[in-house]
Design a protein around this motif. Structure first.
Motif: not given
Length: 670
Positions: A128-129, A132, A168, A170-171, A189
């Motif tokens: 997922h990240f 990012e 935060y 967006s994630w 996160v």
């Protein structure tokens, strides 16, 4: 000192929030919500109050305030108290909240992560990240323009520094890693990043969270020849770039790195506040909800009906027959919004005037006013554009209502409009008849679910004529209003309350027992505090409920004996103001006893003449004064000791019963 400083008193109030976090009588998830409340309160405190002290110290000199304290002393005390409170909060969170969640199968992974969970975090990162997280290297030449309240990770690798803004929005902040029938694993996160930083910089890198809080005051340029709305919009854009007032950082950051950051941000040493691994605990408002575990939350109490309106086929006639008393959230605020909606569609209604102080973006009140304007009714709205942190929402509704055809006014020089009221004029048999709503809380459906407030729907001319005077002034501040029954600040409220207290003093000196019951959010005005002391010295008793700021301290034995002050912190935010000044004088009000409310705002205190409602209000204050579960004694020491009492229910639970019983008597009489 003659007074407790307002900001030190406020920190004592936030200490009472900490007591709810510690209380085993509070369901676990509600304790977590109080963590969010404590953090949210503190964030606003720094943005507004601490920033104002720093501004005064920097630009006005270290002069004493009206309570006798210098900004330098207050800032020093704030840092000491907040540091102690946050240390305590950390212990409660890690030693009680997190283990308590684990006992319920909610594994909130913060702190030490075992090998299995580390693998889950790495897997989540890869899926997922992976692309990012983008780091900004910080060198001597790097200029930092950091966002207000945003969380950043300061990454240190072989004396090189990097920054990462935690997005935060967006994630998300709370990530569910794994979920089954036995448990749910949740991680922040922040840790997704921290435990995978080696994939970006190698195994020697360390990440530490920090944030800055900026001055939230709107410094409006009065010299500019522009509308107040344009000035506010310009000022709002500057709020995120205001003067930094706090640098909150992970206490484990090596000092040389945090000091270098401090210098880059042009902050003095007193702005440094050491904290833990994670910040912005107010994000726990967004923590996942576990509907299959209702015991972790407050019970949802059924709202009481309003028998007068529920059994009525003609609300107008019902309100003509008798004032309708409402109490939220024990009853639904829908009675107020529905009445306004009826008026928007009623051909007989010609005019609606209202004040708006804090209104949500999805406001039912706003939609009803818009509908009324589009239906051709004369709609006047006073939208208080200087309601802090609600400026954008109030401007949004003001402009939207203007587009619909309403007349909207945004401000009066040197006065905020804090009154909560609307006035409806309806033509009946050729004559204009007025109907009104007067309340202690904002015309806001969302806050009415969690703020404890009262209001009335009425057609009594003793209310409506005076309220019409209020709106005449709001439309034209050159108008000289006259009031017979409402107490309206800054015109008559302070004068009439002072007169009532002095009358009680005369009776006390003559040997009559005098007991005044007062419920407020804040007691801050030095003049009122001095009057309370003067009255207490001649035998007048004050039984007071003050939720938040309380600058009063006794200076004599008589004052200590005759003045009892209690604060109640519970499920709902206590927001009602009640002045019971004699057997014949009971008022509900929008005004606290703060200088700004009594002298710098349009406020309304409205009398309650119904004996049953008067009794309910007195019982409410009495239950709170003796609440041995949620009541705290307010004293000079600020130690927040619980009230002595053996009640089995909290005062809010008793209040639910009082409202239910009132509805039963109204039904029987009907």
């Amino acid at each position: 000192m003659k007074y407790i400083d307002r900001d030190l008193s406020w920190l004592s109030f936030n200490g009472r929030i900490l007591q709810e976090i510690a209380s085993l009588n509070v369901p676990l998830m509600e304790r977590l919500k109080f963590v969010a409340i404590y953090s949210s309160n503190l964030e606003e405190f720094y943005k507004v109050r601490v920033a104002s002290h720093r501004f005064a110290q920097k630009y006005k000199g270290d002069k004493r305030n009206k309570y006798g304290y210098r900004p330098s002393y207050i800032l020093q005390q704030i840092n000491t108290i907040v540091s102690e409170q946050q240390t305590y909060l950390g212990k409660l969170f890690y030693n009680e909240i997190v283990p308590g969640l684990a006992d319920e199968g909610i594994l909130f992974l913060c702190g030490q992560i075992n090998a299995v969970d580390h693998q889950l975090i790495e897997k989540y990162y890869d899926e997922h990240f992976k692309h990012e997280f983008k780091l900004l290297e910080v060198t001597n030449e790097t200029s930092l323009d950091l966002k207000n309240q945003a969380i950043y990770q300061l990454v240190i690798d072989d004396n090189r520094q990097y920054l990462l803004e935690m997005d935060y929005t967006s994630w998300g902040r709370f990530i569910t890693l794994e979920e089954n029938k036995q448990y749910t694993k949740i991680v922040q996160v922040d840790d997704i990043f921290r435990y995978n930083i080696h994939k970006l910089l190698g195994h020697g890198a360390e990440a530490y969270a920090f944030k800055i809080s900026r001055d939230a005051e709107l410094y409006i340029d009065e010299e500019q020849d522009e509308s107040i709305v344009k000035k506010i919009k310009k000022s709002l854009k500057k709020r995120d770039t205001g003067l930094p007032c706090r640098l909150l950082f992970n206490e484990n950051i090596p000092f040389k790195h945090i000091n270098a950051l401090r210098k880059k941000l042009d902050l003095d040493m007193s702005s440094l506040i050491a904290g833990g691994t994670y910040h912005n605990y107010y994000d726990f408002f967004e923590f996942p909800v576990f509907e299959d575990k209702p015991h972790l939350y407050y019970l949802t109490e059924e709202q009481q009906p309003c028998s007068q309106l529920d059994n009525s086929s003609d609300w107008y006639q019902t309100i003509v027959d008798e004032d309708v008393f409402l109490s939220y959230p024990y009853q639904s605020f829908n009675y107020v919004t529905d009445f306004l909606k009826f008026a928007t569609e009623d051909d007989g209604v010609e005019e609606i005037s209202t004040t708006l102080y804090r209104v949500s973006k999805t406001s039912e009140i706003g939609l009803a006013l818009e509908r009324a304007a589009k239906n051709g009714k004369r709609v006047f709205v006073f939208s208080e554009v200087l309601a802090r942190f609600d400026e954008e929402s109030n401007i949004y509704w003001g402009e939207r209502l203007e587009q619909a055809g309403a007349v909207v006014k945004y401000g009066i020089a040197n006065l905020k409009v804090h009154a909560k009221a609307f006035l409806i004029k309806r033509r009946e048999k050729g004559i204009l008849k007025s109907y009104a709503y007067l309340g202690t809380g904002n015309l806001n459906e969302k806050t009415a679910r969690i703020y404890a407030d009262h209001g009335i729907l009425t057609s009594d001319e003793r209310y409506t004529k005076d309220l019409n005077e209020v709106f005449k002034f709001l439309k034209d501040e050159q108008y000289q209003p006259h009031f017979k029954h409402l107490l309206v600040a800054p015109f008559t409220l302070r004068k009439k309350v002072t007169k009532a207290i002095r009358r009680a003093m005369e009776k006390a000196v003559a040997g009559e027992k005098q007991v005044l019951h007062v419920k407020l959010n804040s007691l801050e005005d030095p003049e009122m505090i001095d009057l309370i002391r003067e009255a207490a010295d001649v035998g007048v008793q004050f039984q007071m409920v003050v939720r938040g700021i309380c600058c009063y301290c006794p200076l004599s034995k008589a004052q200590k004996k005759n003045v009892k002050i209690v604060s109640v912190i519970d499920k709902y935010l206590e927001h009602t103001r009640i002045y019971h000044l004699s057997e014949r004088e009971t008022y509900l009000a929008s005004a606290d006893w703060m200088t700004r409310n009594l002298s710098g705002r349009i406020e309304i205190a409205f009398p309650i003449w119904d004996a049953e409602v008067q009794n309910l209000l007195l019982q409410q204050v009495s239950y709170q004064l003796n609440d041995g579960i949620k009541g705290r004694i307010i004293n000079s020491e600020g130690d927040n000791q619980l009230v002595e009492g053996n009640n089995s229910l909290t005062s809010q639970e008793y209040m639910h019963e009082l409202v239910a019983n009132l509805q039963k008597t109204k039904t029987i009489r009907k």
